[in-house]
Enzyme design. Sequence first.
Site, PDB file in Angstrom:
ATOM      1  N   HIS A 205      -0.821  -8.107 -15.947  1.00  0.00           N
ATOM      2  CA  HIS A 205      -1.271  -7.484 -13.945  1.00  0.00           C
ATOM      3  C   HIS A 205      -2.362  -6.717 -13.310  1.00  0.00           C
ATOM      4  O   HIS A 205      -1.926  -5.495 -14.547  1.00  0.00           O
ATOM      5  CB  HIS A 205       0.403  -7.197 -13.277  1.00  0.00           C
ATOM      6  CG  HIS A 205       0.584  -8.567 -13.298  1.00  0.00           C
ATOM      7  ND1 HIS A 205       2.296  -8.986 -12.706  1.00  0.00           N
ATOM      8  CD2 HIS A 205       1.175 -10.001 -14.342  1.00  0.00           C
ATOM      9  CE1 HIS A 205       2.888 -10.514 -12.702  1.00  0.00           C
ATOM     10  NE2 HIS A 205       2.568 -10.206 -13.726  1.00  0.00           N
TER      11      HIS A 205
ATOM     12  N   GLU B 228      -2.308  -4.160 -11.501  1.00  0.00           N
ATOM     13  CA  GLU B 228      -1.514  -2.761 -11.219  1.00  0.00           C
ATOM     14  C   GLU B 228      -1.292  -2.234 -12.774  1.00  0.00           C
ATOM     15  O   GLU B 228      -1.773  -0.796 -12.835  1.00  0.00           O
ATOM     16  CB  GLU B 228      -0.463  -3.261 -10.118  1.00  0.00           C
ATOM     17  CG  GLU B 228      -0.574  -3.916  -8.947  1.00  0.00           C
ATOM     18  CD  GLU B 228      -0.364  -4.867  -8.635  1.00  0.00           C
ATOM     19  OE1 GLU B 228      -0.251  -5.236  -7.314  1.00  0.00           O
ATOM     20  OE2 GLU B 228      -0.427  -5.742 -10.190  1.00  0.00           O
TER      21      GLU B 228
ATOM     22  N   CYS C 113       4.362  -6.310  -7.811  1.00  0.00           N
ATOM     23  CA  CYS C 113       5.811  -7.243  -8.178  1.00  0.00           C
ATOM     24  C   CYS C 113       6.611  -5.524  -8.902  1.00  0.00           C
ATOM     25  O   CYS C 113       6.191  -5.096  -8.631  1.00  0.00           O
ATOM     26  CB  CYS C 113       5.470  -8.389  -8.363  1.00  0.00           C
ATOM     27  SG  CYS C 113       4.991  -8.108 -10.623  1.00  0.00           S
TER      28      CYS C 113
ATOM     29  N   CYS D 237       5.385  -4.632 -11.706  1.00  0.00           N
ATOM     30  CA  CYS D 237       4.174  -3.105 -11.568  1.00  0.00           C
ATOM     31  C   CYS D 237       5.322  -2.155 -10.569  1.00  0.00           C
ATOM     32  O   CYS D 237       4.184  -1.055 -10.738  1.00  0.00           O
ATOM     33  CB  CYS D 237       3.190  -3.984 -10.549  1.00  0.00           C
ATOM     34  SG  CYS D 237       2.830  -5.585 -12.073  1.00  0.00           S
TER      35      CYS D 237
END
Length: 161
Positions: free
Chosen positions: A51, A53, A81, A84
């Site tokens: 992801h 992040e 999420c 993250c």
Amino acid sequence: MTHHLPHIKKCIELSQKSLDNGDAPFGSIVVKDGEVIAESTNFAARRVSDHAEIVALHLAHEKLGTSNLEGAILYSNCEPCPMCSFMAREYKVAEVVYALPSPFMGGHSKWNIMEDDELERFPPFFGKPPKVTAGLMEAEAKAVFDQTPLWMFGSGAREKK
């Protein structure tokens, strides 16, 4: 709050770049002492855990030579999420700033990982709850999501049933 706007704008630009590259529209940057330390688009299409992040946090770690990012700000075009959010807590970022809330996957609004003070009971793994600033440039962030079939974020190709 206006000092956050250029960074959120950059995250939205990165999210468009992710989408243009065939990935989900996420973008993230890490700022420390007013300097952009790392930025990333999303790479989850190649590896599910990449992801934006997480990649940005890893890059910041590599650049600074430490996993302790106290004082750093994690910016994202979308609410991180749970995965993250845990990474932000483990990297001990001071603040998380995002544009678009994620009602189904939010590590702040749905699962309150960001403000869970019980995680502090596990030093040295988790940092203090970061300050969270949400909803900056939300309409601009949503405009990118509206180009996708990710119905949970907007009025894209598929609507929530």
